[in-house]
Motif scaffolding. Structure first.
Motif, short mmCIF file in Angstrom:
data_model
loop_
_atom_site.label_atom_id
_atom_site.label_comp_id
_atom_site.label_asym_id
_atom_site.label_seq_id
_atom_site.Cartn_x
_atom_site.Cartn_y
_atom_site.Cartn_z
N THR A 62 0.83 -1.21 0.00
CA THR A 62 0.00 0.00 0.00
C THR A 62 0.86 1.26 0.00
OG1 THR A 62 -0.12 -0.07 2.42
CG2 THR A 62 -1.90 -1.16 1.19
N MET A 63 2.19 1.12 -0.02
CA MET A 63 3.08 2.27 -0.03
C MET A 63 3.05 2.95 -1.40
SD MET A 63 6.53 1.01 1.91
CE MET A 63 6.48 0.25 3.53
N ILE A 64 3.12 4.26 -1.39
CA ILE A 64 3.22 4.99 -2.65
C ILE A 64 4.61 4.77 -3.24
CG2 ILE A 64 1.52 6.72 -1.94
CD1 ILE A 64 3.88 8.64 -1.45
N LEU A 65 4.76 5.04 -4.53
CA LEU A 65 5.99 4.72 -5.23
C LEU A 65 7.21 5.42 -4.62
CD1 LEU A 65 7.34 3.30 -7.59
CD2 LEU A 65 6.78 5.27 -9.02
N ALA A 66 7.07 6.68 -4.28
CA ALA A 66 8.20 7.42 -3.72
C ALA A 66 8.70 6.77 -2.43
CB ALA A 66 7.80 8.87 -3.47
N GLU A 67 7.78 6.30 -1.59
CA GLU A 67 8.19 5.66 -0.34
C GLU A 67 8.84 4.31 -0.60
OE1 GLU A 67 6.44 4.44 4.07
OE2 GLU A 67 5.08 5.19 2.52
N ARG A 68 8.31 3.55 -1.57
CA ARG A 68 8.93 2.26 -1.91
C ARG A 68 10.36 2.46 -2.40
NH1 ARG A 68 5.06 -0.45 -5.99
NH2 ARG A 68 3.97 1.56 -5.96
N LEU A 69 10.57 3.48 -3.23
CA LEU A 69 11.91 3.76 -3.73
C LEU A 69 12.85 4.15 -2.59
CD1 LEU A 69 13.87 4.05 -6.08
CD2 LEU A 69 12.99 6.37 -6.45
N GLN A 70 12.36 4.96 -1.68
CA GLN A 70 13.17 5.34 -0.52
C GLN A 70 13.51 4.12 0.33
OE1 GLN A 70 11.35 8.22 2.07
NE2 GLN A 70 12.87 7.92 3.68
N ARG A 71 12.52 3.27 0.58
CA ARG A 71 12.77 2.05 1.37
C ARG A 71 13.76 1.13 0.66
NH1 ARG A 71 8.99 0.83 5.63
NH2 ARG A 71 7.99 2.79 6.19
N LEU A 72 13.63 1.05 -0.65
CA LEU A 72 14.55 0.21 -1.41
C LEU A 72 15.98 0.69 -1.24
CD1 LEU A 72 15.29 -1.91 -3.56
CD2 LEU A 72 14.62 -0.24 -5.31
N ARG A 73 16.20 1.98 -1.33
CA ARG A 73 17.55 2.52 -1.18
C ARG A 73 18.07 2.33 0.24
NH1 ARG A 73 16.31 7.89 -4.94
NH2 ARG A 73 16.73 6.84 -6.95
N GLU A 74 17.20 2.47 1.23
CA GLU A 74 17.60 2.20 2.61
C GLU A 74 17.97 0.73 2.78
OE1 GLU A 74 14.47 3.35 5.20
OE2 GLU A 74 14.56 5.48 4.70
N HIS A 75 17.18 -0.14 2.17
CA HIS A 75 17.40 -1.58 2.25
C HIS A 75 18.78 -1.94 1.68
CE1 HIS A 75 17.04 -5.74 0.65
NE2 HIS A 75 16.28 -5.95 1.71
N GLN A 76 19.09 -1.41 0.50
CA GLN A 76 20.36 -1.73 -0.13
C GLN A 76 21.55 -1.17 0.65
OE1 GLN A 76 20.73 -3.87 -3.11
NE2 GLN A 76 18.95 -4.25 -1.85
N ALA A 77 21.40 0.04 1.16
CA ALA A 77 22.49 0.63 1.95
C ALA A 77 22.73 -0.16 3.23
CB ALA A 77 22.16 2.09 2.27
N ALA A 78 21.68 -0.61 3.87
CA ALA A 78 21.81 -1.36 5.13
C ALA A 78 22.50 -2.70 4.90
CB ALA A 78 20.44 -1.57 5.75
N TRP A 79 22.14 -3.40 3.83
CA TRP A 79 22.74 -4.71 3.59
C TRP A 79 24.17 -4.57 3.06
CZ3 TRP A 79 21.59 -9.42 5.15
CH2 TRP A 79 20.30 -9.67 5.61
N ARG A 80 24.44 -3.52 2.30
CA ARG A 80 25.81 -3.32 1.83
C ARG A 80 26.77 -3.08 2.98
NH1 ARG A 80 27.30 -2.01 -3.33
NH2 ARG A 80 28.85 -0.53 -2.56
N SER A 81 26.32 -2.35 3.97
CA SER A 81 27.18 -2.03 5.12
C SER A 81 26.96 -2.99 6.29
CB SER A 81 26.90 -0.60 5.59
OG SER A 81 25.53 -0.46 5.96
N LEU A 82 25.97 -3.89 6.17
CA LEU A 82 25.59 -4.82 7.24
C LEU A 82 25.29 -4.05 8.53
CD1 LEU A 82 27.90 -7.92 6.73
CD2 LEU A 82 25.59 -7.53 5.91
N ARG A 83 24.45 -3.02 8.41
CA ARG A 83 24.01 -2.25 9.57
C ARG A 83 22.55 -2.60 9.86
NH1 ARG A 83 26.56 3.74 8.12
NH2 ARG A 83 28.76 3.11 8.26
N TRP A 84 22.38 -3.52 10.78
CA TRP A 84 21.03 -3.94 11.14
C TRP A 84 20.39 -2.90 12.05
CZ3 TRP A 84 25.40 -6.98 11.71
CH2 TRP A 84 26.01 -6.93 12.96
N ARG A 85 19.04 -2.92 12.07
CA ARG A 85 18.30 -1.93 12.86
C ARG A 85 18.09 -2.37 14.30
NH1 ARG A 85 15.39 1.70 9.59
NH2 ARG A 85 16.59 2.06 7.69
N THR A 86 17.80 -3.65 14.51
CA THR A 86 17.52 -4.15 15.87
C THR A 86 18.24 -5.46 16.10
OG1 THR A 86 15.52 -5.35 15.16
CG2 THR A 86 15.23 -3.06 15.89
#
Length: 516
Positions: A62-86
């Motif tokens: 149900t996310m709008i496209l802009a939010e999905r793109l932002q989440r996608l970029r956050e997702h890739q940055a987190a896995w590239r650096s292995l920085r987990w949230r919790t």
């Protein structure tokens, strides 16, 4: 071209937005106008970045496209650096069986209760959830598997006095008979032998079960359509004949790949289970579509076992209830083949990383039954072979998801790590991501990931007849994990949104969930 550019910009943007990511990349090179249109379009950028990340769009989001793109970029940055949230720990129960799949960690408490943990993801908007089931109508649970997208729980009941195994098809949430399963929602099989362990795999409406014999009887692979109850592929192998079924995995909607332990050339053999005989057949007599031979072993080496692992399944999809913005693509997956061999009193463990695309290219190139490939015809440029790292487990086998592999890592570089901390290493075989990193150069996000393009050479003359050189590129990231000294983990597992470190010593038995 000039006429096309004379179209109203809104119409041109709609046309461009219908193109697939490959065509979009080509169009970017056509002219500056197209490049500007594509660079300014959220739809185009989202499609391109999804493909490079090895992800698919979530149809129920149900996310709008802009939010999905932002989440996608956050997702890739987190896995590239292995920085987990919790990060949190879960006690390991002593029921003897467990499973990690589809973002759910499940354990048995005793022989009759299952405890489930829906693992969270801050980036993809998945909330944590727990529930328990006490399935009725079973005397005890011998093993189980699950497919959250289909709300499916597969329970293998302990054998009856006659040696019959009953496989129950239940709802993952309620424990009741699955509404889409055959009626009754139970599959039965009576193998020859007294004690079996199991490897269970689910792909859409198909259920594969490998009955692994602990004595001199046959190990057997059976593939059912669990919705109709029809047995699609019954096959077995008599281990006394000098080769044995080591493991298997679903390749696509029609085929399974079986690891065959044989000397001097272990092999990966591909069978079409929908065209298989309805009679129980020795796998030596079954018609395979393709056989991929592994490197030749020395005459005195004994192959002991083989494991073929790949997650998720070819029919993978997220549960619609989660409404995720994107999920791991089904277009290419990584198969991790582990081969254990013995030379004298020493056991060696080899790892072979094979993308689905490598296997499918060999199937398509000959397109007929009986296609056999020696190692040099498919392996060197289509895979990567190396010695297994310390801690590579035969038990905690959920170490691959999508195109990535995870392992504990111990090298001289980490001798200064504080007591109680270990390192995690991820190998990522997503070839689009590799090409992107190479194109952007070493100065792009320095020290995040390393791209390995040089070949690997195994010169293990004591076990391999010839040196083995493999070339498949990959990205790697190794990171220290500062943990409490009681959680000095001895295995690592991987799922779509989590890395799970495992401590299973007599004093401490825990999972630590690192969520992205």
């Amino acid at each position: 071209m000039s006429q096309l550019l004379q179209l109203p910009s809104e119409l041109l943007m709609k046309i461009i937005g219908l193109l697939d990511w490959k065509t979009l990349l080509i169009c970017r090179k056509v002219c500056l106008a197209f490049r500007d249109y594509i660079s300014s379009s959220l739809e185009c950028q989202y499609a391109i970045e999804l493909a490079i990340a090895g992800l698919e769009d979530g149809p129920d989001s149900t996310m709008i496209l802009a939010e999905r793109l932002q989440r996608l970029r956050e997702h890739q940055a987190a896995w590239r650096s292995l920085r987990w949230r919790t990060s949190r720990t879960i006690d390991m129960l002593r029921g003897g069986v467990w499973e990690l799949y589809g973002g759910v960690l499940a354990q048995a408490r005793g022989r009759g209760t299952l405890v489930f943990e829906q693992l969270p993801s801050a980036i993809r908007g998945i909330t944590e959830d727990q529930w328990e089931l006490v399935p009725k109508g079973l005397k005890s649970i011998r093993d189980f598997a699950m497919e959250p997208a289909y709300d499916l729980l597969v329970l293998v009941e302990s054998a009856t006095a006659e040696g019959t195994y009953r496989i129950h098809l239940r709802s993952l949430r309620t424990g009741k008979p699955h509404p889409k399963a055959c009626n009754p929602a139970v599959l039965t099989h009576t193998p020859q032998g007294i004690e079996f362990s199991f490897a269970i795999s689910i792909s859409g409406e198909y259920l594969g079960v490998l009955f692994i014999s602990s004595d001199d009887h046959e190990s057997q692979i059976l593939v059912w359509n669990w919705c109709t109850g029809v047995l699609e592929m019954p096959s077995y192998h008599k281990a006394l004949k000098g080769q044995a079924i080591g493991s298997f995995g679903f390749l696509d909607d029609d085929r399974i790949m079986v690891g065959v332990v044989q000397h001097p050339e272990p092999a990966l053999q591909i069978f079409n289970y929908k065209n298989a005989s309805n009679n129980l057949t020795d796998i030596e007599d079954a018609s395979f579509e393709c056989s991929l031979q592994l490197p030749t072993l020395q005459a005195w080496v004994a192959p002991l076992a083989m494991s073929v692992r790949s997650d998720p399944s070819p029919r993978w999809q997220p549960s619609p209830d989660l409404k995720v913005p994107f999920f791991t693509s089904r277009n290419d997956r990584l198969f991790v083949v582990t081969l254990w061999v013995a030379e004298g009193g020493t056991i060696y463990t080899l790892l072979l990383f094979v993308p689905l695309s490598t296997i499918m290219s060999r199937l398509k190139s000959r397109g007929s039954f009986g296609g056999e490939y020696v190692w040099d015809e498919w392996g060197p440029h289509g895979s990567r072979m190396m010695k297994a790292p310390g801690g590579h487990s035969m038990i905690w086998v959920c170490y691959v998801f999508g195109q990535s592999f995870v392992s504990p890592w111990r090298t001289e570089d980490y001798t200064e790590v504080p007591v109680g901390a270990k390192a995690i290493r991820i190998l990522d075989f997503n070839q689009l991501a590799v090409k992107k990193d190479v194109a952007e150069g070493p100065d792009h996000e320095p020290a995040v990931t390393e791209v390995v393009q040089n070949s690997s050479v195994l010169e293990l003359g004591m076990i391999l007849l010839h040196p083995v050189r493999t070339y498949l590129p990959y990205r790697t990231k190794t990171i220290r994990v500062p943990l409490h000294e009681d959680h000095a983990f001895n295995a690592v597992m991987l799922n779509e949104d989590t890395i799970v470190t495992v401590t299973s010593n007599p004093n401490v038995r825990q999972y630590r969930i690192l969520s992205f």
